[in-house]
Design an enzyme around this catalytic site. Structure first.
Site, short mmCIF file in Angstrom:
data_model
loop_
_atom_site.label_atom_id
_atom_site.label_comp_id
_atom_site.label_asym_id
_atom_site.label_seq_id
_atom_site.Cartn_x
_atom_site.Cartn_y
_atom_site.Cartn_z
N GLU A 130 81.47 103.28 2.91
CA GLU A 130 82.12 102.07 2.41
C GLU A 130 83.50 102.38 1.84
O GLU A 130 84.44 101.58 1.98
CB GLU A 130 81.24 101.40 1.35
CG GLU A 130 79.87 100.94 1.84
CD GLU A 130 79.97 99.98 3.01
OE1 GLU A 130 80.96 99.21 3.09
OE2 GLU A 130 79.05 99.98 3.86
N ASP A 198 82.32 106.30 9.53
CA ASP A 198 81.38 107.42 9.53
C ASP A 198 82.11 108.75 9.50
O ASP A 198 81.79 109.65 8.71
CB ASP A 198 80.47 107.37 10.76
CG ASP A 198 79.46 106.23 10.71
OD1 ASP A 198 79.27 105.65 9.63
OD2 ASP A 198 78.88 105.93 11.76
#
Length: 483
Positions: A130, A198
């Site tokens: 995030e 990621d």
């Protein structure tokens, strides 16, 4: 001990040459300047969104958990690249597995993540992902790209999103919320953005000395667990998890040296606190959760399980049982704030206020500015009906931490307990309304407080000045959602 929150620490930590070499092929699609949405404007949108969240979502305001989640988050932020804004981490009381980031460095985590993340590194992997969405400015860039192919400007897109969030309180038609909610899903999470988050997140995990294998391991376990489920977790709807994404994250993680990361006692204690008080698990089921794990737990893990069961005992007023569990814990770690907080709850339950205050004063001698200890002391003073003492310390606390709703709530209670400070009570409640973006209520409270204050007094002047500020904030807030 808990890792202290490092708010405002924006510099990246040094990275070994070996780790640096793994990043040569890392794409960078999110760091270029966005032409129409500045970082300053993102912060403004983020503040407005946070106020709406406080009004519409069950935000966990637990000082201990806030300290833990922000300490963990800022450990990651201190090791991230391209940080342009301070970060704030919040917990939402929801069993669903989900997390999301928004403008202004806000990252929200659902409490349900603690039930599925087996290690601190697994939880950190979700947070790092995030954080990457924010540092790579994915939301701003996606909005700008969409604005180029639609008749709406970026400001109009953000305004529509704001209306969707505010819909329940503003009485806007549900169709508006559904439309804007769908739009958020489209602009927030493209496959390319997810894969980049990621990869950038794994780099941040490595820099911060977490287990980089935790990200693909957590993804794989979720995918296996819900492979044949009729209803998928919210996380999958906002963060698509195809097999290629798991494979990519696993390959990326393998590029880093494997490291043995010790069990985090703070994560175990935070997890136990979530299960005991915020997971929506019924009391009997929560007891079973702790007892099942207790049978196979290591001595270190048993400490956190005993702590969680002690919280259940306190909440059920089984004070003798709670004391038996907590006494050896706090004797072994007298400065552990999880244990100090639990013993404070126990003392207050038994009306042994002097014991609680003595322990807290001793702890504050070593950590005079710790927010967990300060709020525990204020709460104890309120319960002990020492409202004036509580007011004195809470006025300082709320001045230093004006965005902490706990301080304003306790100050409101302290003023109420004296029976002689109705204006202060109204003002403190007004600040709580303002933190939720409920401007009319905040202005009404401050207007009443000014009317009650002595004519020409310093208090009346202060209330009038705050009224002017609130009206300006209300106008800016309205302008954001009217675009």
């Amino acid at each position: 001990m808990l890792c202290y929150a490092l708010a405002g620490v924006l510099a990246s930590a040094p990275v070994s040459a070996r780790v640096e070499s793994y990043q040569s092929d890392l794409p960078d699609i999110g760091t270029a300047a966005v032409s129409t949405l500045s970082v300053a404007k993102e912060k403004e949108f983020g503040d407005a969104y946070m106020r709406m969240l406080r009004a519409s979502k069950p935000i966990i305001s637990d000082p201990l958990l806030n300290e833990y989640i922000n300490g963990l988050g800022h450990r990651l932020v201190a090791n991230a690249n391209d940080v342009r804004t301070p970060f704030r981490f919040i917990l939402i009381d929801n069993q669903a597995i989900n997390a999301f980031a928004f403008f202004g460095g806000y990252v929200a985590m659902h409490s349900g993540l603690f039930l599925h993340a087996k290690t601190e590194s697994e939880l950190a992997s979700v947070m790092a992902h995030e954080i990457a969405h924010v540092t790579q400015r994915h939301l701003a860039r996606s909005m700008e790209a969409q604005a180029q192919t639609s008749p709406l400007t970026v400001a109009a897109l953000v305004g529509s999103l704001m209306l969707a969030i505010a819909a329940p309180e503003a009485g806007i038609a549900a169709a508006h919320a559904a439309t804007a909610g769908s739009m958020q899903s489209q602009i927030n999470f493209t496959r390319r953005n997810e894969e980049e988050a990621d990869r950038v997140g794994i780099e941040t995990l490595a820099r911060a000395d977490f287990d980089v294998q935790a990200m693909p391991r957590f993804f794989s376990r979720l995918a296996d667990e819900y492979r044949y489920a009729s209803q998928m977790p919210e996380y999958f709807s906002t963060h698509p998890l195809p097999a290629s994404r798991i494979t990519d994250s696993r390959a990326r993680a393998r590029q880093y040296p494997q490291k043995r990361v010790p069990v985090s006692p703070d994560y175990q204690l935070a997890r136990a606190r979530i299960v005991a008080r915020y997971s929506s698990i019924a009391s009997r089921s929560a007891i079973d959760w702790f007892e099942r794990r207790h049978k196979e737990a290591s001595p270190a893990e048993k400490q956190s399980l005993n702590y969680g069961m002690a919280l259940l005992d306190i909440d059920a007023r089984r004070f003798d049982d709670a004391r038996k569990k907590l006494t050896p814990l706090i004797k072994a770690q007298p400065n552990n704030r999880f244990f100090i907080d639990a013993m404070t709850d126990l003392n207050i339950g038994e009306k042994h206020y002097d014991q609680a205050l003595s322990r807290l004063e001793q702890a504050l001698n070593h950590q005079p500015n710790n927010r967990v200890l300060l709020l525990n002391r204020a709460y104890t003073l309120v319960k002990a009906k020492r409202g004036d003492d509580a007011i004195s310390m809470l006025e300082r606390y709320t001045h230093q931490h004006p965005d902490d709703s706990n301080g304003w709530f306790l100050l409101q209670q302290a003023y109420e307990s004296t029976g002689t400070h109705r204006d202060g009570e109204l003002a403190a409640q007004g600040e709580r309304y303002a933190l939720r973006g409920q401007w009319d209520k905040a202005i009404r409270n401050y207007t009443q407080a000014a009317q009650l204050a002595e004519l020409g007094s310093l208090a009346q002047a202060r209330y009038d000045a705050r009224l002017d500020q609130l009206r300006r904030q209300q106008a800016r807030f309205k302008a954001l959602s009217d675009r």
